[in-house]
Scaffold this motif. Structure first.
Motif, PDB file in Angstrom:
ATOM      1  N   MET A  86       0.836  -1.203   0.000  1.00  0.00           N
ATOM      2  CA  MET A  86       0.000   0.000   0.000  1.00  0.00           C
ATOM      3  C   MET A  86       0.875   1.260   0.000  1.00  0.00           C
ATOM      4  O   MET A  86       0.732   2.121  -0.862  1.00  0.00           O
ATOM      5  CB  MET A  86      -0.914  -0.025   1.237  1.00  0.00           C
ATOM      6  N   ALA A  87       1.801   1.280   0.937  1.00  0.00           N
ATOM      7  CA  ALA A  87       2.710   2.425   1.024  1.00  0.00           C
ATOM      8  C   ALA A  87       3.478   2.569  -0.280  1.00  0.00           C
ATOM      9  O   ALA A  87       3.723   3.673  -0.750  1.00  0.00           O
ATOM     10  CB  ALA A  87       3.676   2.244   2.188  1.00  0.00           C
ATOM     11  N   PHE A  88       3.826   1.424  -0.848  1.00  0.00           N
ATOM     12  CA  PHE A  88       4.613   1.442  -2.079  1.00  0.00           C
ATOM     13  C   PHE A  88       3.829   2.091  -3.217  1.00  0.00           C
ATOM     14  O   PHE A  88       4.346   2.934  -3.937  1.00  0.00           O
ATOM     15  CB  PHE A  88       5.034   0.017  -2.449  1.00  0.00           C
ATOM     16  N   SER A  89       2.548   1.727  -3.369  1.00  0.00           N
ATOM     17  CA  SER A  89       1.786   2.281  -4.482  1.00  0.00           C
ATOM     18  C   SER A  89       1.512   3.768  -4.270  1.00  0.00           C
ATOM     19  O   SER A  89       1.439   4.531  -5.224  1.00  0.00           O
ATOM     20  CB  SER A  89       0.484   1.512  -4.689  1.00  0.00           C
ATOM     21  N   ASN A  90       1.392   4.200  -3.004  1.00  0.00           N
ATOM     22  CA  ASN A  90       1.237   5.631  -2.736  1.00  0.00           C
ATOM     23  C   ASN A  90       2.474   6.397  -3.175  1.00  0.00           C
ATOM     24  O   ASN A  90       2.382   7.473  -3.748  1.00  0.00           O
ATOM     25  CB  ASN A  90       1.004   5.889  -1.245  1.00  0.00           C
ATOM     26  N   LEU A  91       3.616   5.784  -2.886  1.00  0.00           N
ATOM     27  CA  LEU A  91       4.880   6.399  -3.264  1.00  0.00           C
ATOM     28  C   LEU A  91       4.980   6.491  -4.787  1.00  0.00           C
ATOM     29  O   LEU A  91       5.377   7.510  -5.342  1.00  0.00           O
ATOM     30  CB  LEU A  91       6.034   5.563  -2.695  1.00  0.00           C
ATOM     31  N   GLY A 134       2.546   6.735  -6.866  1.00  0.00           N
ATOM     32  CA  GLY A 134       1.638   7.798  -7.290  1.00  0.00           C
ATOM     33  C   GLY A 134       2.258   9.162  -7.100  1.00  0.00           C
ATOM     34  O   GLY A 134       2.155  10.041  -7.954  1.00  0.00           O
ATOM     35  N   LEU A 135       2.951   9.324  -5.979  1.00  0.00           N
ATOM     36  CA  LEU A 135       3.619  10.591  -5.684  1.00  0.00           C
ATOM     37  C   LEU A 135       4.717  10.854  -6.710  1.00  0.00           C
ATOM     38  O   LEU A 135       4.848  11.963  -7.236  1.00  0.00           O
ATOM     39  CB  LEU A 135       4.220  10.536  -4.274  1.00  0.00           C
ATOM     40  N   TYR A 136       5.490   9.823  -7.008  1.00  0.00           N
ATOM     41  CA  TYR A 136       6.574   9.963  -7.979  1.00  0.00           C
ATOM     42  C   TYR A 136       6.023  10.330  -9.354  1.00  0.00           C
ATOM     43  O   TYR A 136       6.586  11.150 -10.070  1.00  0.00           O
ATOM     44  CB  TYR A 136       7.384   8.665  -8.076  1.00  0.00           C
ATOM     45  N   ARG A 137       4.884   9.695  -9.734  1.00  0.00           N
ATOM     46  CA  ARG A 137       4.278  10.002 -11.027  1.00  0.00           C
ATOM     47  C   ARG A 137       3.851  11.471 -11.072  1.00  0.00           C
ATOM     48  O   ARG A 137       4.011  12.141 -12.083  1.00  0.00           O
ATOM     49  CB  ARG A 137       3.076   9.075 -11.259  1.00  0.00           C
ATOM     50  N   GLN A 138       3.320  11.962  -9.931  1.00  0.00           N
ATOM     51  CA  GLN A 138       2.905  13.373  -9.854  1.00  0.00           C
ATOM     52  C   GLN A 138       4.085  14.313 -10.043  1.00  0.00           C
ATOM     53  O   GLN A 138       3.980  15.332 -10.722  1.00  0.00           O
ATOM     54  CB  GLN A 138       2.313  13.654  -8.464  1.00  0.00           C
ATOM     55  N   VAL A 139       5.211  13.969  -9.425  1.00  0.00           N
ATOM     56  CA  VAL A 139       6.421  14.798  -9.539  1.00  0.00           C
ATOM     57  C   VAL A 139       6.849  14.870 -11.001  1.00  0.00           C
ATOM     58  O   VAL A 139       7.139  15.944 -11.533  1.00  0.00           O
ATOM     59  CB  VAL A 139       7.563  14.220  -8.661  1.00  0.00           C
ATOM     60  N   ILE A 140       6.858  13.711 -11.663  1.00  0.00           N
ATOM     61  CA  ILE A 140       7.282  13.653 -13.067  1.00  0.00           C
ATOM     62  C   ILE A 140       6.328  14.446 -13.956  1.00  0.00           C
ATOM     63  O   ILE A 140       6.764  15.231 -14.804  1.00  0.00           O
ATOM     64  CB  ILE A 140       7.405  12.174 -13.528  1.00  0.00           C
ATOM     65  N   GLY A 152      16.743  15.266  -4.314  1.00  0.00           N
ATOM     66  CA  GLY A 152      15.551  16.053  -4.617  1.00  0.00           C
ATOM     67  C   GLY A 152      14.537  15.260  -5.429  1.00  0.00           C
ATOM     68  O   GLY A 152      14.314  14.069  -5.183  1.00  0.00           O
ATOM     69  N   ASP A 153      13.934  15.914  -6.413  1.00  0.00           N
ATOM     70  CA  ASP A 153      12.900  15.272  -7.232  1.00  0.00           C
ATOM     71  C   ASP A 153      13.448  14.130  -8.099  1.00  0.00           C
ATOM     72  O   ASP A 153      12.675  13.317  -8.615  1.00  0.00           O
ATOM     73  CB  ASP A 153      12.225  16.298  -8.146  1.00  0.00           C
ATOM     74  N   ALA A 154      14.774  14.061  -8.259  1.00  0.00           N
ATOM     75  CA  ALA A 154      15.349  13.019  -9.115  1.00  0.00           C
ATOM     76  C   ALA A 154      15.043  11.608  -8.590  1.00  0.00           C
ATOM     77  O   ALA A 154      15.033  10.643  -9.349  1.00  0.00           O
ATOM     78  CB  ALA A 154      16.861  13.218  -9.238  1.00  0.00           C
ATOM     79  N   ILE A 155      14.753  11.507  -7.306  1.00  0.00           N
ATOM     80  CA  ILE A 155      14.439  10.209  -6.714  1.00  0.00           C
ATOM     81  C   ILE A 155      13.144   9.633  -7.323  1.00  0.00           C
ATOM     82  O   ILE A 155      12.916   8.423  -7.322  1.00  0.00           O
ATOM     83  CB  ILE A 155      14.330  10.346  -5.163  1.00  0.00           C
ATOM     84  N   ALA A 156      12.314  10.509  -7.896  1.00  0.00           N
ATOM     85  CA  ALA A 156      11.034  10.080  -8.473  1.00  0.00           C
ATOM     86  C   ALA A 156      11.200   9.141  -9.663  1.00  0.00           C
ATOM     87  O   ALA A 156      10.238   8.506 -10.098  1.00  0.00           O
ATOM     88  CB  ALA A 156      10.222  11.309  -8.899  1.00  0.00           C
ATOM     89  N   TYR A 157      12.424   9.039 -10.187  1.00  0.00           N
ATOM     90  CA  TYR A 157      12.660   8.206 -11.369  1.00  0.00           C
ATOM     91  C   TYR A 157      13.047   6.770 -11.032  1.00  0.00           C
ATOM     92  O   TYR A 157      13.412   5.993 -11.922  1.00  0.00           O
ATOM     93  CB  TYR A 157      13.714   8.855 -12.286  1.00  0.00           C
ATOM     94  N   SER A 158      12.908   6.403  -9.741  1.00  0.00           N
ATOM     95  CA  SER A 158      13.265   5.036  -9.341  1.00  0.00           C
ATOM     96  C   SER A 158      12.372   4.005 -10.030  1.00  0.00           C
ATOM     97  O   SER A 158      12.809   2.884 -10.291  1.00  0.00           O
ATOM     98  CB  SER A 158      13.195   4.887  -7.823  1.00  0.00           C
ATOM     99  N   GLY A 159      11.134   4.406 -10.374  1.00  0.00           N
ATOM    100  CA  GLY A 159      10.222   3.478 -11.039  1.00  0.00           C
ATOM    101  C   GLY A 159      10.627   3.142 -12.468  1.00  0.00           C
ATOM    102  O   GLY A 159      10.150   2.143 -13.035  1.00  0.00           O
ATOM    103  N   VAL A 160      11.507   3.943 -13.050  1.00  0.00           N
ATOM    104  CA  VAL A 160      11.946   3.722 -14.430  1.00  0.00           C
ATOM    105  C   VAL A 160      12.667   2.377 -14.565  1.00  0.00           C
ATOM    106  O   VAL A 160      12.656   1.754 -15.623  1.00  0.00           O
ATOM    107  CB  VAL A 160      12.851   4.893 -14.910  1.00  0.00           C
ATOM    108  N   SER A 161      13.262   1.913 -13.466  1.00  0.00           N
ATOM    109  CA  SER A 161      13.988   0.631 -13.518  1.00  0.00           C
ATOM    110  C   SER A 161      13.074  -0.532 -13.903  1.00  0.00           C
ATOM    111  O   SER A 161      13.541  -1.563 -14.381  1.00  0.00           O
ATOM    112  CB  SER A 161      14.663   0.353 -12.174  1.00  0.00           C
ATOM    113  N   ASN A 162      11.762  -0.357 -13.709  1.00  0.00           N
ATOM    114  CA  ASN A 162      10.810  -1.400 -14.125  1.00  0.00           C
ATOM    115  C   ASN A 162      10.569  -1.389 -15.633  1.00  0.00           C
ATOM    116  O   ASN A 162       9.898  -2.287 -16.155  1.00  0.00           O
ATOM    117  CB  ASN A 162       9.461  -1.200 -13.411  1.00  0.00           C
ATOM    118  N   PHE A 163      11.050  -0.364 -16.315  1.00  0.00           N
ATOM    119  CA  PHE A 163      10.836  -0.223 -17.766  1.00  0.00           C
ATOM    120  C   PHE A 163      12.186   0.055 -18.435  1.00  0.00           C
ATOM    121  O   PHE A 163      12.485   1.202 -18.794  1.00  0.00           O
ATOM    122  CB  PHE A 163       9.862   0.927 -18.045  1.00  0.00           C
TER     123      PHE A 163
END
Ligand code: ZN
Length: 146
Positions: free
Chosen positions: A1-6, A8-14, A112-123
């Motif tokens: 749950m916490a993971f999917s919230n995170l 969502g937050l990262y997607r918002q930042v991007i 900073g906001d660069a951490i939001a790109y951690s999800g890119v590793s899945n693609f």
């Protein structure tokens, strides 16, 4: 749950950086060094302009067309690296490459906001999209003999 919230937050930042890009538009000022890079696999086409003051990155501007990952990443890069000295900027850049690969990062560096790109590793196909503005900056520093 916490993971999917995170996530969502990262997607918002991007999306925020994509819709409202920081430092967009190239300067006509000749004190800037320009680097143009393309990512044929996605169609990303970006130019980064760098202005140094000694060993400090005084300003970075960017212009181009590309996907949301590429364009937003250019905006984030400007926000994170402007005003930093070159040594620290390189460390942030290398940390960013580890983030997008899903590797261990140096957590002592504020990303900073660069951490939001951690999800890119899945693609994996999108990793190049995220890194191309940062590669352009690295190329520019090399060309400037830094
Ligand atoms: Zn792309």
């Amino acid at each position: 749950m916490a993971f999917s919230n995170l996530e969502g937050l990262y997607r918002q930042v991007i999306m925020d950086h994509y819709k409202d890009p920081r430092n967009k538009g190239l300067p006509t000022d000749e004190s800037y060094h320009h680097v143009h890079l393309k990512n044929p696999s996605c169609g990303d086409d970006i130019t980064v302009a760098i202005k140094l003051e000694g060993d400090t990155i005084e300003d970075i501007r960017h212009e181009g067309v590309g996907c949301s990952i590429c364009c937003s990443s250019a905006s984030v890069m400007c926000e994170e690296l402007c005003g930093k000295d070159i040594v620290l900027a390189r460390r942030v850049t290398h940390n960013f490459y580890e983030i997008v690969k899903g590797s261990e990062i140096d957590e002592t560096i504020d990303m900073g906001d660069a951490i939001a790109y951690s999800g890119v590793s899945n693609f994996p196909a999108r990793i190049k999209c995220a890194t191309i503005p940062w590669k352009a900056l690295e190329t520019g520093l090399e060309e400037l003999g830094k």
